[in-house]
Design an enzyme around this catalytic site. Sequence first.
Site, PDB file in Angstrom:
ATOM      1  N   PRO A 108       9.042   3.327   5.066  1.00 24.39           N
ATOM      2  CA  PRO A 108      10.330   2.695   5.392  1.00 24.39           C
ATOM      3  C   PRO A 108      11.241   2.517   4.178  1.00 24.39           C
ATOM      4  O   PRO A 108      12.452   2.358   4.333  1.00 24.39           O
ATOM      5  CB  PRO A 108       9.925   1.332   5.971  1.00 24.39           C
ATOM      6  CG  PRO A 108       8.517   1.501   6.405  1.00 24.39           C
ATOM      7  CD  PRO A 108       7.905   2.464   5.437  1.00 24.39           C
ATOM      8  N   HIS A 132      -4.429   2.485   4.822  1.00 27.96           N
ATOM      9  CA  HIS A 132      -4.567   1.823   3.529  1.00 27.96           C
ATOM     10  C   HIS A 132      -5.178   2.748   2.480  1.00 27.96           C
ATOM     11  O   HIS A 132      -5.684   2.285   1.473  1.00 27.96           O
ATOM     12  CB  HIS A 132      -5.443   0.565   3.650  1.00 27.96           C
ATOM     13  CG  HIS A 132      -4.922  -0.453   4.598  1.00 27.96           C
ATOM     14  ND1 HIS A 132      -5.123  -0.385   5.947  1.00 27.96           N
ATOM     15  CD2 HIS A 132      -4.183  -1.574   4.383  1.00 27.96           C
ATOM     16  CE1 HIS A 132      -4.537  -1.415   6.538  1.00 27.96           C
ATOM     17  NE2 HIS A 132      -3.966  -2.157   5.613  1.00 27.96           N
ATOM     18  N   PHE A 147       0.860  -1.178   0.000  1.00 31.77           N
ATOM     19  CA  PHE A 147       0.000   0.000   0.000  1.00 31.77           C
ATOM     20  C   PHE A 147       0.899   1.232   0.000  1.00 31.77           C
ATOM     21  O   PHE A 147       2.007   1.200   0.552  1.00 31.77           O
ATOM     22  CB  PHE A 147      -0.895   0.048   1.243  1.00 31.77           C
ATOM     23  CG  PHE A 147      -1.960  -1.010   1.278  1.00 31.77           C
ATOM     24  CD1 PHE A 147      -3.217  -0.769   0.741  1.00 31.77           C
ATOM     25  CD2 PHE A 147      -1.711  -2.243   1.862  1.00 31.77           C
ATOM     26  CE1 PHE A 147      -4.205  -1.749   0.780  1.00 31.77           C
ATOM     27  CE2 PHE A 147      -2.690  -3.224   1.911  1.00 31.77           C
ATOM     28  CZ  PHE A 147      -3.945  -2.971   1.357  1.00 31.77           C
ATOM     29  N   ALA A 148       0.399   2.328  -0.550  1.00 25.86           N
ATOM     30  CA  ALA A 148       1.185   3.569  -0.533  1.00 25.86           C
ATOM     31  C   ALA A 148       1.553   3.962   0.893  1.00 25.86           C
ATOM     32  O   ALA A 148       2.630   4.527   1.129  1.00 25.86           O
ATOM     33  CB  ALA A 148       0.396   4.693  -1.201  1.00 25.86           C
ATOM     34  N   ASP A 149       0.686   3.638   1.849  1.00 25.21           N
ATOM     35  CA  ASP A 149       0.951   3.956   3.262  1.00 25.21           C
ATOM     36  C   ASP A 149       2.205   3.260   3.783  1.00 25.21           C
ATOM     37  O   ASP A 149       2.769   3.675   4.793  1.00 25.21           O
ATOM     38  CB  ASP A 149      -0.235   3.517   4.121  1.00 25.21           C
ATOM     39  CG  ASP A 149      -1.544   4.093   3.636  1.00 25.21           C
ATOM     40  OD1 ASP A 149      -2.052   5.019   4.280  1.00 25.21           O
ATOM     41  OD2 ASP A 149      -2.054   3.622   2.604  1.00 25.21           O
TER      42      ASP A 149
END
Length: 667
Positions: free
Chosen positions: A421, A461, A415-417
Amino acid sequence: MCKAKAMTELYELNKEITSKYVHATSRGHEAVQLALAMQLKTQDYLSAYYRDDSMMLGIGMEPYELMLQLLAKREDPFSGGRSYYCHPSLKRDTMPKIPHQSSATGMQAIPTTGLAMGIAYREKAGIPEYSGVDKAIVVCSLGDASVTEGEVSEAFQMAVLKKLPILYLVQDNEWDISAHAREIRSMDASDYAKGFKGLETRAIDGTDFMESYEVLAEVIDLIRTQRRPFLVHAKVPLLNHHTSGVRKEWYRNDLDEQSKRDPFPKIKRQLLAAGVENKVLDEVEKNAIELVGKDYKRALVAEDPRASDLYTHVFAPSPVTEEKGVREPKGKEATVMVDSALFAIREIMDKHKECVLYGQDVGRRLGGVFREAATLAERFGDERVFNTPIQEAFIVGSTVGMSAAGLKPIVEVQFADYIWPGLNQLFTEVARSNYLSNGKWPVSMVLRVPTGAYGSGGPYHSSSVESVVCNIKGLKIAYPSTGADLKGLMKSAYYDPNPVVIFEHKGLYWSKIKGTEEAKTIEPDENYVLPFGKARVVLASSSHHSCVTIITYGMGVYWAKSAAKAFEGRVEIIDLRTLNPIDDKAITDSVRKNSRCIVLTEETLNNSFAQALAGRIGQECFAFLDAPVHCMGSENLPAVPLNSVLEATMLPNPEKLRHLIAEVLGY
């Protein structure tokens, strides 16, 4: 060793000149560095860090070449004057190859482990890289303080999980910058490494060339034959400054004690004991000092980079420059967007054995949480399509090494979220490699990023993050709104030698949201490619009355199409399709034609890509505008809420957009 010592002393003697650009030297580390470098072969790969100038000498480089980088000269063989001293990147047939890496300590572990993963895959897939008896190994050189970085543990985890042919050489001088080992760690690297089952370790006196050479010879032979990872922990003194900008006398109180461990007099004593005459050793040292002095004078007068050199090697040239193939083959039914991408990758993997796909949950059992990789592992095997641990930094950063090994990885952040990291690697390693290696090491990779709010995905998400990624220079970025565009851009991205990020809106994958039915398109044929930087006119204005251009992408295309129904002939919609490069001509042509403009995005609006684009449009098209350039985006809030009412309130929608269109047309 005489050359390395002479270089350190010359730099210190001329510090007013040599410290213009920050440098570090290997003084105290020379023995173990040379013991390693002298055993590497041309098929090997090396990741050397900023204190490894003895290692550079050991593989055959001359002081003059290192000094060209010290003084940031045009003919610096590593970066053309763009990067610090001993930040090497080298691609010579006669020496081990050195892909680009940053000096962000510890970060080199992931790209270098990715390189070992690439070599391991090539061997299993039967893709030969060279014709030789000894198999290639990969070496990752680290300082002990850097091993406390979380990204190093990600690298170690994958090295043992995949049984990779890599040597981690840790040079432990017990100093970070001013922080001593007792302040910053509870164990050294060899103790820490024992927690990774399958990472065999050796501890050596790195000041003793003989011991270092023998242990490294044993370890290198085991890696070449048994194809498994090792860590060698070498204790060494730091006899020079941390860098020329952070001087040892400012904070060190152990210099006298450390000087007793100097490897230079130690090897001299060993050579004398072995029967080498003192006058021979004196002659070697004298010649080294003379050579270093001459090389320094040559480097001083070497040409500096030209101003025009600043703009070279931002991107490697792409072979895809125009739209080709059949976009709408006859006799086919419309395909949902997620399958268009799946079919594109399947065709790529059928044709190109060097293509691999990996990420979280993309393997055989699930085929991706959106089924975007469904059936691929069954078709191509678990060596080519595989799951990774929850390690976004490794997923992103390993592509640097995989690309250097001659592979083309397609990877996914679930997910883009979850991209955060991985941003460290994306920004510092992936995006900058081509530019800072002066064109030697472009990173050829595709990063898929499912994005956007859909179906009450909640705060972890639903994010849109394109503004952050657009600020990372050196990346190409796609954001298609239809299945046909996604397939064409996926193919183009694969054949592009540069790193590409593809944002894929989850709400368009299956066209389940009312109004997004046209994201489902006829699947283009296998040869269809769509070049980056070419926008699509979704709807053209036709009215003689005042009109407005809506510049958008992704879900915004469908909000715009729905809203435009209330203003027949007065709305022109431009779908950007790619955010970098961007189609400036299509934008300016449309805005000049219609004299009014709205930039529409799903992102929160303030400080966004959309606002920056609106500012550029206002500047470049000012003389043609009959109204201010307006922007619409999500409400400026920290996260997309879980509740569907709150989510809908936060996002743009056709009704909100209709009000804005009316306002702009009535200005």
